[in-house]
Scaffold this motif. Sequence first.
Motif, PDB file in Angstrom:
ATOM      1  N   UNK A 286       0.162  -1.290   0.247  1.00 57.69           N
ATOM      2  CA  UNK A 286       0.231   0.135   0.091  1.00 57.69           C
ATOM      3  C   UNK A 286       0.830   1.638   0.244  1.00 57.69           C
ATOM      4  N   UNK A 287       1.714   1.270   0.941  1.00 58.21           N
ATOM      5  CA  UNK A 287       3.298   3.019   0.907  1.00 58.21           C
ATOM      6  C   UNK A 287       3.219   2.283  -0.520  1.00 58.21           C
TER       7      UNK A 287
ATOM      8  N   UNK B  10     -11.037  -5.001   4.319  1.00 56.18           N
ATOM      9  CA  UNK B  10     -11.638  -3.782   4.913  1.00 56.18           C
ATOM     10  C   UNK B  10     -10.586  -3.160   5.881  1.00 56.18           C
ATOM     11  N   UNK B  11      -9.308  -4.183   6.650  1.00 59.35           N
ATOM     12  CA  UNK B  11      -8.164  -2.637   7.233  1.00 59.35           C
ATOM     13  C   UNK B  11      -7.008  -2.302   6.066  1.00 59.35           C
ATOM     14  N   UNK B  12      -7.275  -2.859   5.335  1.00 57.13           N
ATOM     15  CA  UNK B  12      -6.134  -2.357   4.521  1.00 57.13           C
ATOM     16  C   UNK B  12      -6.538  -0.992   3.504  1.00 57.13           C
ATOM     17  N   UNK B  13      -7.934  -1.360   3.279  1.00 55.06           N
ATOM     18  CA  UNK B  13      -8.359  -0.115   2.573  1.00 55.06           C
ATOM     19  C   UNK B  13      -8.558   1.179   3.685  1.00 55.06           C
ATOM     20  N   UNK B  14      -9.137   0.813   4.789  1.00 53.91           N
ATOM     21  CA  UNK B  14      -9.156   1.807   5.960  1.00 53.91           C
ATOM     22  C   UNK B  14      -7.313   2.016   5.603  1.00 53.91           C
TER      23      UNK B  14
ATOM     24  N   UNK C 189     -17.232  -1.778   7.176  1.00 56.44           N
ATOM     25  CA  UNK C 189     -16.711  -2.069   8.595  1.00 56.44           C
ATOM     26  C   UNK C 189     -15.519  -1.454   8.232  1.00 56.44           C
ATOM     27  N   UNK C 190     -15.373  -0.270   8.421  1.00 58.67           N
ATOM     28  CA  UNK C 190     -13.627   0.707   8.682  1.00 58.67           C
ATOM     29  C   UNK C 190     -14.150   1.725   8.933  1.00 58.67           C
TER      30      UNK C 190
END
Length: 540
Positions: free
Chosen positions: A107-108, A137-141, A162-163
């Motif tokens: 993601x970075x 969901x966590x990576x999208x957040x 769910x974020x």
Amino acid sequence: MILSTKLLIPHSNSSIVQRSALIQKLNDGMKTKLTLVTAPAGYGKTTALSEWAKQCGAAIAWVSLDVHDNSLVRFWSYVLAAIQRAAPSFGNVAPPAMENVQPEPFLTLLLTELNKLPDELSIVLDDFHLVEQPYINNSTAYFLEFLPPHIHLLVASRSKLSIPLSRLKARGHLQQITSLDLRFHLDEGIPFFRDCMDLPLSEEEVQRLVDSSEGWVSGLQLAALSLRQTDNHKKFIREFGGSHRDIAGYLFEELLQHQPHDVQIFLLETSVLTRMNSSLCEAVTGQSGCQIRLELLDQMNLFIIPLDERKDWYRYHHLFSEFLQQYFLQKYPQRREETLAKAAEWAEVNGLEEEAIDYYIAGNHFSDVIRLIEKHLLSLVKLKSSRLYRWLQDVPERFMADKPLLTIFYIAVLIAVGELAMADSRLRTAREKLTDPDWEPFAGTIYMFCANMAYIRKDIEQANVYYEQFEKRLSEGQMLQMIGGNSSYTVDASDYDNILGFVNDLHVVLPIRLCVDGSKYGRTGKASLISGIYWFPIAS
């Protein structure tokens, strides 16, 4: 493999109601990081976003998500492909390599390359409710938190995300569009019925339909299609009402009954298809000229949705498809199974093994399911564990009873999704079969899994016993295929909470080999946890 049709902005009918207020609200979302469009099925989320995307002036990276994208690697691979399609100058970024790795480095790099883009880019994720994995969901957040100011994310979903959204909302980085924004009002209902559907209804009649459906777009479209089939508009409008499910059920039946017999049969036989083109339709129906048939259904607005601008691929509206499938099952149960078998055979011939397995399972053709899974076992290991679990759970036990390799594969999947009791039960059954010559070569692998399970139960002594059996029962010269990573993590054997927490963090994506042997390690109380490895004997 990336399906290019999932990256295309869905085609919409040219005769569509102009919704300037809704388009303006979507335009206002370009001032924020996230535009969230949430509403129940049939409120026109995809149509609104596709119409906005075609006139917004910015580059659009579109992804039409489906249930098969519920995987960290697959999800971000499609997002990445959509960005590269929309922005050719985008740098070279590789997707995550494995499910159980932390996505932050990927993601970075993705965010760094997005920041280099000179122009605005909008990323649209349609049907986001179909992806449920916490990692996604966590990576999208995380992605949203550090999104560059000229990059915008638009998400369409039937359910809330769910974020965490509070921080985005507090900073003015969130634009929300709900069913209240998407629902039709009288000033939109009048041109819809009169101009788009060519129904000369009075303002009072339109108002009654809009009120009865609460502006539900699909309900109004279904009402219009049914009104075309009746001469008594007043009676139909007077009796039109009830909950969405009641409205949909009633109108679907009314709609189907008024189609010619050949159209009914085509609709029923193709309703089992998750997506369809003319070749697939011809395979399952035995009819020729299916491209013309598909285009005619599209022209009739018969709840068929083109998936690309060329109109090669289509799908039915989900609610319409569900109704047709249920009706098909009730009226022609045997014919439905035959149709699913034809669809599976077509998918298999055309290299779509995953879709073929889905069709074989839906048609109760379990021998073919086993055949395909065995044939493509090593490639299927790369799929999301939950999908493998769903497949194998649907197969009756008698089809796997004499399949040692497949049984071991299923045990691996059960451990991966956390069904430890079921895995333990199958391991006990497998141990009882080790006197069988067909099962004996797999003894080492079975005892390795037994050691894993004993350790998870905090039974170190029994784990040691099983691991000794694992070493004894590995045949000399036997070739072993290791699938997965080889990262090690060393912990105190007494620190069970930390161990199980580590396993939980990995989401037990692949089974775990526990090297627990007091004699080798001098009973130091240390254990080596090697994640991502399981062993399959391969014939030499």
